[in-house]
Design an enzyme around this catalytic site. Sequence first.
Site, PDB file in Angstrom:
ATOM      1  N   SER A 227       1.765 -20.782 -25.542  1.00  0.00           N
ATOM      2  CA  SER A 227       2.551 -21.624 -24.638  1.00  0.00           C
ATOM      3  C   SER A 227       1.857 -21.838 -23.306  1.00  0.00           C
ATOM      4  O   SER A 227       2.266 -22.701 -22.533  1.00  0.00           O
ATOM      5  CB  SER A 227       3.923 -20.985 -24.376  1.00  0.00           C
ATOM      6  OG  SER A 227       3.762 -19.728 -23.727  1.00  0.00           O
TER       7      SER A 227
ATOM      8  N   HIS B  46       2.984 -25.631 -30.243  1.00  0.00           N
ATOM      9  CA  HIS B  46       3.873 -24.785 -29.456  1.00  0.00           C
ATOM     10  C   HIS B  46       5.315 -25.040 -29.873  1.00  0.00           C
ATOM     11  O   HIS B  46       5.936 -26.020 -29.473  1.00  0.00           O
ATOM     12  CB  HIS B  46       3.694 -25.060 -27.953  1.00  0.00           C
ATOM     13  CG  HIS B  46       4.627 -24.274 -27.089  1.00  0.00           C
ATOM     14  ND1 HIS B  46       5.124 -24.739 -25.892  1.00  0.00           N
ATOM     15  CD2 HIS B  46       5.172 -23.028 -27.263  1.00  0.00           C
ATOM     16  CE1 HIS B  46       5.933 -23.836 -25.370  1.00  0.00           C
ATOM     17  NE2 HIS B  46       5.967 -22.784 -26.178  1.00  0.00           N
TER      18      HIS B  46
ATOM     19  N   GLU C  66       5.343 -28.963 -29.122  1.00  0.00           N
ATOM     20  CA  GLU C  66       4.282 -29.560 -28.317  1.00  0.00           C
ATOM     21  C   GLU C  66       2.984 -29.461 -29.118  1.00  0.00           C
ATOM     22  O   GLU C  66       2.531 -28.359 -29.439  1.00  0.00           O
ATOM     23  CB  GLU C  66       4.140 -28.821 -26.988  1.00  0.00           C
ATOM     24  CG  GLU C  66       5.298 -29.067 -26.036  1.00  0.00           C
ATOM     25  CD  GLU C  66       5.121 -28.370 -24.694  1.00  0.00           C
ATOM     26  OE1 GLU C  66       5.378 -28.996 -23.665  1.00  0.00           O
ATOM     27  OE2 GLU C  66       4.714 -27.180 -24.682  1.00  0.00           O
TER      28      GLU C  66
ATOM     29  N   ASN D 239       6.372 -26.136 -19.735  1.00  0.00           N
ATOM     30  CA  ASN D 239       6.203 -25.019 -18.809  1.00  0.00           C
ATOM     31  C   ASN D 239       5.566 -25.453 -17.501  1.00  0.00           C
ATOM     32  O   ASN D 239       5.890 -24.923 -16.431  1.00  0.00           O
ATOM     33  CB  ASN D 239       5.375 -23.907 -19.458  1.00  0.00           C
ATOM     34  CG  ASN D 239       6.163 -23.127 -20.488  1.00  0.00           C
ATOM     35  OD1 ASN D 239       7.374 -23.286 -20.607  1.00  0.00           O
ATOM     36  ND2 ASN D 239       5.483 -22.299 -21.262  1.00  0.00           N
TER      37      ASN D 239
END
Length: 572
Positions: free
Chosen positions: A407, A428, A440, A478
Amino acid sequence: MTTDPRPLTGIVGLGTVGEAFLRLAHRAGHRVVAVDTDLDALARVGNRLKAVTAGAAESVVLTHDVAALADATVVIEAVSDDLAVKTDVLRRVSEVSQAVVLTSTSALSVPHLAIASGRPESVAGLRFLVPPGPAGTVEPVPTAMTAPSAVSAVDSLIAQLGLTRVEIGAGPAADATALVMAYLNGSVAFLDAGHATRDDIDTAMRLGCGLPAGPLQLLDTIGLDTAHATLTRLHRQTGDASFSPAPLLTRMVDSGRLGSKTGEGFHTYDTEGQHTTDSPADRPTTVRRPVRTVAVVGSGVMARGIAEVTATAGHPTVLVARSGDKADAALAAISESLTRAVRRGRITAQQKAAALPLLSAATTVEAAADRDLVIEAVAEDLDVKRLLFARLGTVAKPEAILATTTSSLSVTVCAEAGGRPADVVGMHFFNPAPALRLVELVRTDSTSDDVFAGAQAFAAGLGKTTVTCPDRAGFIVNCLLFPYLGAAVNLLRRPGTDIEATDTAVQNGYGYPMGPFALLDTIGLDVVLAIQHRLYDQLARPEQKPAPLLEDLVAVGALGRKNRKGFRTAGR
């Protein structure tokens, strides 16, 4: 001659907020008088109303003359959040009408405006953080000077318009606005830098965080000019660079692309003001590396979740753990998870029965040798992942796709360790993998077209929605989420910050599923801190700097919900 019994509601200002209230009042069956000195705004709103209903002209009067408000019972003031402009409008309304007047200010003092109006007993505020639509949220803000009859009129209007009355509070609303505006501004900068497309940014944040809208679509709803003005004010007040309007936002405002109210912003909107979607991009009809069999390396929560998803989708899946005990425990946990999924109605008993025989376990990576796709889901440690990819580079069959679930680490570095970087892609998944739809997909400079297309088709077959991300720390979600969480923690350095009130303001004002402090506890404070460090180490951007108070909490063992010590204690 009969008198029309329907309420007559006045609106001054036909920007994003004014048009939103006009639509609500019209939908509620009110007669409406809408005033704006901008003839283009009057024409635009008139055309949209005609597109919605042929009878709009009979119940809505659009005019530039404030005197038309003389018979209104309630007037909503929705002009720009400027003291001089609002004061002038409120005084003019008070001169022609005895209506209760509601100001939409988000940054000015309601008592100040009430006094400036000349009729303080008839003035109250409406607090909302997003222009309200059907079933939207709003907080009435009477002052000590507001007459009881005016308070009753405000409550009645809120109910008639189908809005939900909530409590937000001036201070928490300001904090929530600052947190979300910085996040929205960062999203614009992320787009401007070319890190991801508009649709991938919006999709990633909506699905990855459970938000009601992506950041760019939310900006269109708020109004790019309104957001720009708010950011400019916050930057002037704080000097915080995260509030300095992104250059792309400034360019769009200067060009008149202001969002849904003008029909064009980051997205485009039809004559009814509804978001129009682009035709989906064509995907390759032939997948040269189709995935039938899968290996998942790892036995933690993420590895188990991915294995559960792949087996449920019909893929023979081997889970590779470090020991027989861990392998057996992982299979038992997956079986229990499938049982819960049946109980909750997410899958059928037949799907569970079909998935279980497709699952097997092993204790060496050689079990992945014949698999079409090998998914690495081991500890988020670059050295550990590099060692594993070095092994997979020789063990996996030549045509296999190799994927990492990292991640926040470099997919490129993982790929290079395996000696076959063209075969490697980042995938991800979001936790819990069986429930969350987003994946992702990270394409490095070396990832081949066939590998990327194969991973994309595989994820789609799992029922997942994919977004394409750069091989950049934090990918999309993130990278945009963690500055927001860090900024929330930094609010606690200031006296008077109320954790519960801030969370409630974000939930009630923006419709987020949880506020930032609740989300921090849910993710785990140690996990958040570790990711903040990685993001800051790799990106070296000030907004990614780990929050010092978070360091202190983790140092004393406060990890969040998992050990019942975080921003909320065990009893809350």
